[in-house]
Each structure stands twice: as C-alpha cells, then as structure tokens.
Write a protein that holds these residues in place. Sequence first.
Motif, PDB file in Angstrom:
ATOM      1  N   UNK A  63       0.836  -1.212   0.000  1.00 18.25           N
ATOM      2  CA  UNK A  63       0.000   0.000   0.000  1.00 18.25           C
ATOM      3  C   UNK A  63       0.870   1.261   0.000  1.00 18.25           C
ATOM      4  N   UNK A  64       1.955   1.244   0.765  1.00 17.82           N
ATOM      5  CA  UNK A  64       2.880   2.383   0.763  1.00 17.82           C
ATOM      6  C   UNK A  64       3.406   2.594  -0.653  1.00 17.82           C
ATOM      7  N   UNK A  65       3.874   1.507  -1.275  1.00 18.52           N
ATOM      8  CA  UNK A  65       4.481   1.603  -2.615  1.00 18.52           C
ATOM      9  C   UNK A  65       3.468   2.101  -3.638  1.00 18.52           C
ATOM     10  N   UNK A  66       2.247   1.610  -3.570  1.00 19.97           N
ATOM     11  CA  UNK A  66       1.217   2.010  -4.537  1.00 19.97           C
ATOM     12  C   UNK A  66       0.865   3.484  -4.369  1.00 19.97           C
ATOM     13  N   UNK A  67       0.658   3.907  -3.114  1.00 22.86           N
ATOM     14  CA  UNK A  67       0.322   5.319  -2.871  1.00 22.86           C
ATOM     15  C   UNK A  67       1.477   6.245  -3.252  1.00 22.86           C
ATOM     16  N   UNK A  68       2.707   5.795  -3.007  1.00 26.91           N
ATOM     17  CA  UNK A  68       3.878   6.603  -3.383  1.00 26.91           C
ATOM     18  C   UNK A  68       3.932   6.775  -4.898  1.00 26.91           C
ATOM     19  N   UNK A  69       3.794   5.673  -5.617  1.00 27.76           N
ATOM     20  CA  UNK A  69       3.790   5.718  -7.082  1.00 27.76           C
ATOM     21  C   UNK A  69       2.706   6.701  -7.559  1.00 27.76           C
ATOM     22  N   UNK A  70       1.504   6.563  -6.999  1.00 27.14           N
ATOM     23  CA  UNK A  70       0.390   7.415  -7.417  1.00 27.14           C
ATOM     24  C   UNK A  70       0.647   8.878  -7.063  1.00 27.14           C
ATOM     25  N   UNK A  71       1.246   9.088  -5.903  1.00 27.97           N
ATOM     26  CA  UNK A  71       1.563  10.462  -5.496  1.00 27.97           C
ATOM     27  C   UNK A  71       2.435  11.142  -6.542  1.00 27.97           C
ATOM     28  N   UNK A  72       3.476  10.450  -6.988  1.00 32.00           N
ATOM     29  CA  UNK A  72       4.409  11.065  -7.939  1.00 32.00           C
ATOM     30  C   UNK A  72       3.883  11.089  -9.364  1.00 32.00           C
ATOM     31  N   UNK A  73       2.919  10.228  -9.683  1.00 35.28           N
ATOM     32  CA  UNK A  73       2.416  10.128 -11.060  1.00 35.28           C
ATOM     33  C   UNK A  73       1.102  10.878 -11.278  1.00 35.28           C
TER      34      UNK A  73
END
Length: 190
Positions: A63-73
């Motif tokens: 979940x951290x990785x997915x939200x991080x990816x989405x945050x930057x994209x």
Amino acid sequence: MANQPDAQGAAAESTDPFVMDVKKIREDARKHMSDGAVTQTYGADLKTVLQLLNDSLATEIVCVLRYKRHHFMAKGINSEAVAAEFAAHAAEEQGHADSIAERIVQLGGEPDFAPDGLKTRSHSEYKEGENLTDMIRENLIAERIAIDTYREIIRYLGDKDVTTRRLFEEILAVEEEHADDMADLLEGRE
Ligand SMILES: [Fe+2]
Ligand SMILES: [Fe+2]
C-alpha cells in the motif's frame, strides 16, 4: 431459584466468581522469561498470528508503494490535492507497517521485509493505474480488500490475543477512512 450456581444463562454468568491464581501466574512468569510478552495464558496459536501479522505487513508495504507511485504520477485536473491525499495515505500505511512489525517482534517473531514474494504475501495488489481516476479506483479497491481481510483477522483473534486484535481494530478504522476518502474523490470523476 434463578440465582443458583447451576442455573443456565445470564443468571449463571453473574454468579461466576473472579478467581485468579496469582501464585501460578508468578511462577509461570519466572519460568518462561525468554518468551517476553508471550505468557502461559496466551490464548492464540502463535504461529498463525505471526503469519497473519506478516501477511498484513506485506499488505501495508504494498500500500505504501502504490500510494507513493500514485503520489508522484498524479497528473491532470485537481491533481495536486489528490496527490497530497495519496502522500498522506502512504505515510499512514507506513505507520501501520511499523506498528505491525513492532507487534511481531513483541511476540517473538521476525518481521518479513523481504522484497521477494512481497506481492504474494500481500492481500491487496500493486496496480499502477493509467490515469488519476484509475489510480483512485485502484486505491479504493485495495482499501476495500484490506478492510475485509482485517475484519476477518479481528474476528479470528477474538479474545485469544486482545492486543493484536486492538492493533488491527485501530488499523481497520484508518483503512475505512482511507476508503471513504477515495470514494469521495471518485465521486464526480466517473
Ligand atoms: Fe494501512
Ligand atoms: Fe489504507
């Protein structure tokens, strides 16, 4: 008379005396000190609980990785506010991962941070999403999966391990907020 010791139901329960063998508790506490927080009265199957905690740890990391990816994209209309929301969720998921890892160690286990198999251990998926609406939808789905799996875990733990159950209850409440946030963001976009 309803209040007799052999009476069934609530009346019987109300006459159940509180008996505690402090002498035995003290002896047991001395005997198994290397078990730390896991005492003789630990009611759950420790191996199962550690497995559930490690699977949940993997879930939180994904979940951290997915939200991080989405945050930057995050791009497009109103993307800044949404990107900020993704970042806030990523930070909260990291907090959940830390609390879960801490509990694993308390119970004498080892938190599994190995990247190999992370996807398989995690309950929810890592989905990148093509656009902002997609990302929000994927996060909502992941939150809904986390909610259902944590509810099951809470039900399983019951009174057997109250501290772990309480941890999952606290996390569950935040996942419900996350799902609600994503549902609000999704509204009007579809
Ligand atoms: Fe979480
Ligand atoms: Fe969440």
